[in-house]
Design a protein around this motif. Structure first.
Motif, PDB file in Angstrom:
ATOM      1  N   HIS A 254     -36.700 -68.660  15.117  1.00  0.00           N
ATOM      2  CA  HIS A 254     -36.755 -69.431  16.363  1.00  0.00           C
ATOM      3  C   HIS A 254     -36.663 -70.925  16.088  1.00  0.00           C
ATOM      4  O   HIS A 254     -37.097 -71.415  15.053  1.00  0.00           O
ATOM      5  CB  HIS A 254     -38.048 -69.126  17.115  1.00  0.00           C
ATOM      6  N   ASP A 255     -36.105 -71.633  17.072  1.00  0.00           N
ATOM      7  CA  ASP A 255     -36.112 -73.091  17.052  1.00  0.00           C
ATOM      8  C   ASP A 255     -37.259 -73.600  17.910  1.00  0.00           C
ATOM      9  O   ASP A 255     -37.666 -72.944  18.879  1.00  0.00           O
ATOM     10  CB  ASP A 255     -34.801 -73.635  17.650  1.00  0.00           C
ATOM     11  N   LEU A 256     -37.754 -74.797  17.563  1.00  0.00           N
ATOM     12  CA  LEU A 256     -38.748 -75.480  18.393  1.00  0.00           C
ATOM     13  C   LEU A 256     -38.027 -76.228  19.510  1.00  0.00           C
ATOM     14  O   LEU A 256     -37.083 -76.969  19.262  1.00  0.00           O
ATOM     15  CB  LEU A 256     -39.537 -76.482  17.537  1.00  0.00           C
ATOM     16  N   ALA A 257     -38.477 -76.030  20.746  1.00  0.00           N
ATOM     17  CA  ALA A 257     -37.970 -76.799  21.889  1.00  0.00           C
ATOM     18  C   ALA A 257     -39.125 -77.639  22.390  1.00  0.00           C
ATOM     19  O   ALA A 257     -40.217 -77.112  22.631  1.00  0.00           O
ATOM     20  CB  ALA A 257     -37.495 -75.853  22.992  1.00  0.00           C
ATOM     21  N   THR A 258     -38.938 -78.945  22.497  1.00  0.00           N
ATOM     22  CA  THR A 258     -40.062 -79.783  22.903  1.00  0.00           C
ATOM     23  C   THR A 258     -39.626 -80.825  23.911  1.00  0.00           C
ATOM     24  O   THR A 258     -38.471 -81.267  23.916  1.00  0.00           O
ATOM     25  CB  THR A 258     -40.741 -80.419  21.670  1.00  0.00           C
ATOM     26  N   SER A 259     -40.537 -81.189  24.800  1.00  0.00           N
ATOM     27  CA  SER A 259     -40.201 -82.126  25.857  1.00  0.00           C
ATOM     28  C   SER A 259     -41.463 -82.843  26.302  1.00  0.00           C
ATOM     29  O   SER A 259     -42.572 -82.305  26.167  1.00  0.00           O
ATOM     30  CB  SER A 259     -39.593 -81.362  27.048  1.00  0.00           C
ATOM     31  N   THR A 260     -41.326 -84.058  26.819  1.00  0.00           N
ATOM     32  CA  THR A 260     -42.499 -84.809  27.260  1.00  0.00           C
ATOM     33  C   THR A 260     -42.197 -85.526  28.563  1.00  0.00           C
ATOM     34  O   THR A 260     -41.055 -85.909  28.818  1.00  0.00           O
ATOM     35  CB  THR A 260     -42.945 -85.780  26.146  1.00  0.00           C
ATOM     36  N   ASP A 261     -43.203 -85.677  29.404  1.00  0.00           N
ATOM     37  CA  ASP A 261     -43.036 -86.345  30.692  1.00  0.00           C
ATOM     38  C   ASP A 261     -44.254 -87.203  31.003  1.00  0.00           C
ATOM     39  O   ASP A 261     -45.384 -86.798  30.753  1.00  0.00           O
ATOM     40  CB  ASP A 261     -42.898 -85.305  31.827  1.00  0.00           C
ATOM     41  N   LEU A 262     -43.992 -88.377  31.558  1.00  0.00           N
ATOM     42  CA  LEU A 262     -45.059 -89.272  31.999  1.00  0.00           C
ATOM     43  C   LEU A 262     -45.197 -89.194  33.507  1.00  0.00           C
ATOM     44  O   LEU A 262     -44.190 -89.209  34.225  1.00  0.00           O
ATOM     45  CB  LEU A 262     -44.699 -90.716  31.655  1.00  0.00           C
ATOM     46  N   LEU A 263     -46.419 -89.153  33.974  1.00  0.00           N
ATOM     47  CA  LEU A 263     -46.672 -89.217  35.417  1.00  0.00           C
ATOM     48  C   LEU A 263     -47.548 -90.443  35.680  1.00  0.00           C
ATOM     49  O   LEU A 263     -48.664 -90.526  35.170  1.00  0.00           O
ATOM     50  CB  LEU A 263     -47.405 -87.960  35.892  1.00  0.00           C
ATOM     51  N   LEU A 264     -47.018 -91.378  36.444  1.00  0.00           N
ATOM     52  CA  LEU A 264     -47.754 -92.604  36.735  1.00  0.00           C
ATOM     53  C   LEU A 264     -48.268 -92.592  38.166  1.00  0.00           C
ATOM     54  O   LEU A 264     -47.514 -92.298  39.097  1.00  0.00           O
ATOM     55  CB  LEU A 264     -46.853 -93.839  36.569  1.00  0.00           C
ATOM     56  N   GLU A 265     -49.544 -92.940  38.307  1.00  0.00           N
ATOM     57  CA  GLU A 265     -50.144 -93.054  39.638  1.00  0.00           C
ATOM     58  C   GLU A 265     -49.371 -94.089  40.451  1.00  0.00           C
ATOM     59  O   GLU A 265     -49.060 -95.178  39.959  1.00  0.00           O
ATOM     60  CB  GLU A 265     -51.609 -93.493  39.487  1.00  0.00           C
ATOM     61  N   GLY A 266     -49.051 -93.752  41.684  1.00  0.00           N
ATOM     62  CA  GLY A 266     -48.333 -94.690  42.551  1.00  0.00           C
ATOM     63  C   GLY A 266     -46.828 -94.589  42.418  1.00  0.00           C
ATOM     64  O   GLY A 266     -46.088 -95.055  43.283  1.00  0.00           O
ATOM     65  N   ARG A 267     -46.365 -93.988  41.327  1.00  0.00           N
ATOM     66  CA  ARG A 267     -44.929 -93.833  41.136  1.00  0.00           C
ATOM     67  C   ARG A 267     -44.527 -92.364  41.202  1.00  0.00           C
ATOM     68  O   ARG A 267     -43.604 -92.002  41.921  1.00  0.00           O
ATOM     69  CB  ARG A 267     -44.505 -94.458  39.801  1.00  0.00           C
ATOM     70  N   HIS A 268     -45.242 -91.536  40.465  1.00  0.00           N
ATOM     71  CA  HIS A 268     -44.928 -90.100  40.455  1.00  0.00           C
ATOM     72  C   HIS A 268     -45.911 -89.268  41.252  1.00  0.00           C
ATOM     73  O   HIS A 268     -45.674 -88.108  41.524  1.00  0.00           O
ATOM     74  CB  HIS A 268     -44.868 -89.574  39.024  1.00  0.00           C
ATOM     75  N   PHE A 269     -47.052 -89.852  41.553  1.00  0.00           N
ATOM     76  CA  PHE A 269     -47.991 -89.140  42.438  1.00  0.00           C
ATOM     77  C   PHE A 269     -48.793 -90.164  43.238  1.00  0.00           C
ATOM     78  O   PHE A 269     -48.989 -91.294  42.800  1.00  0.00           O
ATOM     79  CB  PHE A 269     -48.918 -88.194  41.659  1.00  0.00           C
ATOM     80  N   PHE A 270     -49.215 -89.725  44.447  1.00  0.00           N
ATOM     81  CA  PHE A 270     -50.029 -90.581  45.301  1.00  0.00           C
ATOM     82  C   PHE A 270     -51.470 -90.539  44.813  1.00  0.00           C
ATOM     83  O   PHE A 270     -51.951 -89.515  44.331  1.00  0.00           O
ATOM     84  CB  PHE A 270     -49.940 -90.106  46.760  1.00  0.00           C
ATOM     85  N   SER A 271     -52.163 -91.673  44.935  1.00  0.00           N
ATOM     86  CA  SER A 271     -53.529 -91.794  44.397  1.00  0.00           C
ATOM     87  C   SER A 271     -54.481 -90.758  44.989  1.00  0.00           C
ATOM     88  O   SER A 271     -55.440 -90.352  44.337  1.00  0.00           O
ATOM     89  CB  SER A 271     -54.070 -93.193  44.678  1.00  0.00           C
ATOM     90  N   ASP A 272     -54.215 -90.345  46.235  1.00  0.00           N
ATOM     91  CA  ASP A 272     -55.171 -89.449  46.889  1.00  0.00           C
ATOM     92  C   ASP A 272     -54.774 -87.978  46.776  1.00  0.00           C
ATOM     93  O   ASP A 272     -55.350 -87.127  47.448  1.00  0.00           O
ATOM     94  CB  ASP A 272     -55.329 -89.838  48.360  1.00  0.00           C
TER      95      ASP A 272
END
Ligand code: ADP
Ligand code: MG
Length: 319
Positions: free
Chosen positions: A36-54
């Motif tokens: 098998h090969d390794l598949a890897t990925s990363t994601d940033l979630l920023l408050e106010g940009r990718h999700f609402f504070s509430d």
């Protein structure tokens, strides 16, 4: 953060699965299955940009991992483990309890144990970084660059609902309570077709997950594969929450709406029956929405075979 270690112990430490070193050492350690090969990925979630504070922290915890599992699905990889990095302006126990419950529930459901991460204090906003690691039979990962002329183009799930909720929550669209509930569920609790996707290597050619909008994300496949595509507007799987709205809004939400976390993939016409059967086995829907053609760029054809003009194709973080 004074309580950093207590906080990690309380909210993010689980016994490591067998044959893995998890939270608590300098590195997490595990082996890939042979072949098998390794598949890897990363994601940033920023408050106010990718999700609402509430936003509900439980749903946010689920989504933080789900959007990463969606990337593994796009490669046809199965999840093995994940890492979580958190920058928090303060220690909010209620928030941490909800977030970690959602995150770990999603991790358990997809056999993707949390085996490490980093936790630090931030100046003001919350930042969430998630890295997933998965495995895929050697040399068989689905890529954006493998679409072939004559391929069918497929999507999983339905389109457009998350975009409605985003428009509502950012104040640019009124929605009745029923539509709001359905579209909010799509935005805040995405369900990428994770197990279905692990069967796609060998059946599908190219794949991508829809995060910025179908037109834009399919565009990445076209560019990488050096081909064009024709989509049939009438074949796009419209989410029920869009029924009865203006045609322009429906088309825009389906073609340019982001945060979908479903797959768009291409496959030879000989795979049609097998793909439908696979989708049924995994209790998801798939729709054949167009085909890969010689040339370049995307054409969307309406009921009369006339090309549709796309005002904008999707979400660009730097626009
Ligand atoms: P180091 O100083 O070696 O980076 P840390 O003190 O940052 O170690 O972290 C201690 C342990 O806790 C490490 O195993 C790390 O992977 C883990 N860890 C830190 N934050 C998190 C988190 N948010 N979720 C899961 N594991 C975490
Ligand atoms: Mg650290």
């Amino acid at each position: 953060m004074p309580k950093e270690f207590d906080l990690i112990a309380q909210y993010f430490t689980r016994p490591a699965p067998e044959k893995m070193v998890g939270v608590g050492d300098d590195c997490a350690i595990f082996s890939l299955r042979s072949g098998h090969d390794l598949a890897t990925s990363t994601d940033l979630l920023l408050e106010g940009r990718h999700f609402f504070s509430d936003v509900d922290p439980y749903l946010l915890g689920r989504k933080a991992l789900a959007v990463n599992l969606s990337d593994l699905a796009a490669a046809g990889a199965s999840a093995r483990a994940c890492l979580l990095s958190l920058a928090l302006p303060s220690v909010d126990e209620a928030w941490l309890a909800g977030f970690s419950r959602g995150f770990l529930e999603m991790a358990d459901a997809h056999h993707c144990p949390l085996i490490g991460g980093d936790t630090t204090r931030s100046l003001d906003h919350i930042t969430i970084g998630v890295t997933v690691m998965g495995e895929v039979p050697r040399g068989k990962a689905l890529l954006r660059s493998d679409a072939q002329e004559g391929d069918d183009i497929w999507v999983t799930g339905c389109l457009g609902a998350a975009d409605l909720a985003l428009r509502y929550l950012s104040g640019s669209l009124e929605l009745d309570p029923q539509r709001l509930q359905a579209s909010r569920a799509a935005l805040e609790n995405p369900a990428p077709p994770v197990s279905f996707a692990t069967h796609l290597p060998g059946m599908a050619h190219a794949a991508i997950d829809i995060s910025d909008g179908l037109a834009q994300d399919l565009g990445h496949i076209l560019k990488a594969s050096q081909c064009g595509a024709e989509l049939m507007l009438a074949n796009l799987p419209m989410h029920d929450a869009l029924r009865g709205l203006s045609t322009d809004l429906q088309n825009e939400a389906m073609l340019a709406g982001g945060d979908v976390f479903q797959l768009c993939f291409t496959a030879a016409a000989t795979q049609r029956d097998a793909l439908q059967a696979l989708a049924e086995q995994h209790d998801i829907v798939v729709h054949r929405i167009g085909r890969i053609v010689n040339g370049s760029g995307l054409r969307v054809l309406d009921q009369n075979g006339q090309p549709l003009l796309l005002a904008h194709q999707g979400f660009d973080h730097f626009a």
